[in-house]
Design an enzyme around this catalytic site. Sequence first.
Site, PDB file in Angstrom:
ATOM      1  CG  ASN A 130     -61.319  89.711 -28.030  1.00 59.61           C
ATOM      2  OD1 ASN A 130     -61.109  89.432 -26.850  1.00 59.61           O
ATOM      3  ND2 ASN A 130     -61.940  88.871 -28.846  1.00 59.61           N
ATOM      4  CB  ILE A 131     -64.494  95.294 -27.620  1.00 58.34           C
ATOM      5  CG1 ILE A 131     -63.691  95.484 -26.325  1.00 58.34           C
ATOM      6  CG2 ILE A 131     -65.941  95.749 -27.467  1.00 58.34           C
ATOM      7  CD1 ILE A 131     -63.407  96.925 -25.985  1.00 58.34           C
ATOM      8  CD  GLU A 132     -66.073  88.456 -30.997  1.00 57.21           C
ATOM      9  OE1 GLU A 132     -65.149  87.699 -31.274  1.00 57.21           O
ATOM     10  OE2 GLU A 132     -67.238  88.043 -30.784  1.00 57.21           O
ATOM     11  CB  CYS A 151     -57.439  93.611 -31.889  1.00 62.97           C
ATOM     12  SG  CYS A 151     -57.905  92.975 -33.508  1.00 62.97           S
ATOM     13  CD  GLU A 156     -53.509  92.051 -30.239  1.00 61.01           C
ATOM     14  OE1 GLU A 156     -53.060  90.957 -30.624  1.00 61.01           O
ATOM     15  OE2 GLU A 156     -54.725  92.347 -30.336  1.00 61.01           O
ATOM     16  CB  CYS A 205     -54.880  91.102 -36.796  1.00 60.47           C
ATOM     17  SG  CYS A 205     -55.317  92.800 -36.338  1.00 60.47           S
ATOM     18  CB  CYS A 214     -52.818  94.592 -33.786  1.00 58.01           C
ATOM     19  SG  CYS A 214     -54.530  94.623 -33.194  1.00 58.01           S
TER      20      CYS A 214
END
Length: 132
Positions: A42-44, A53, A55, A89, A92
Amino acid sequence: MTDRELMLLAEDARLKSYSPYSGFKVGAALLAKSGKVYLGCNIENAAYTPTNCAERTAFFKAVSEGDLEFEKIAIVGGRDEPNELVAPCGVCRQVMAEFCGDDFKVVLGNSKDLKVFSLKEILPYSFTKSSL
């Protein structure tokens, strides 16, 4: 590749997570039918909406490299040590529905405790290409 081996790769991918805001690190390992594994984390983003996300990161890497057929994905996540099931989620799940059939395997957990679901189990009544 076994589910456990794929989960170990997902755990490695989780270590690369960029999650300075939530502290919730997720890793994914996507096995293509070609045998190649694509990792994602995940990359915020401070604006939240551009966050991606793990995935989807794995799927987008695979598709960008020309792989379009997939066997299964392993997903692991948590704030500290991953010790609970972290399900994908809705967004995804919809991406999975775009590229995978109902029998696509979704492996959740960690290297010690795994649960395996089909895509149909986690996304019943999905909206797919055939819906158009």
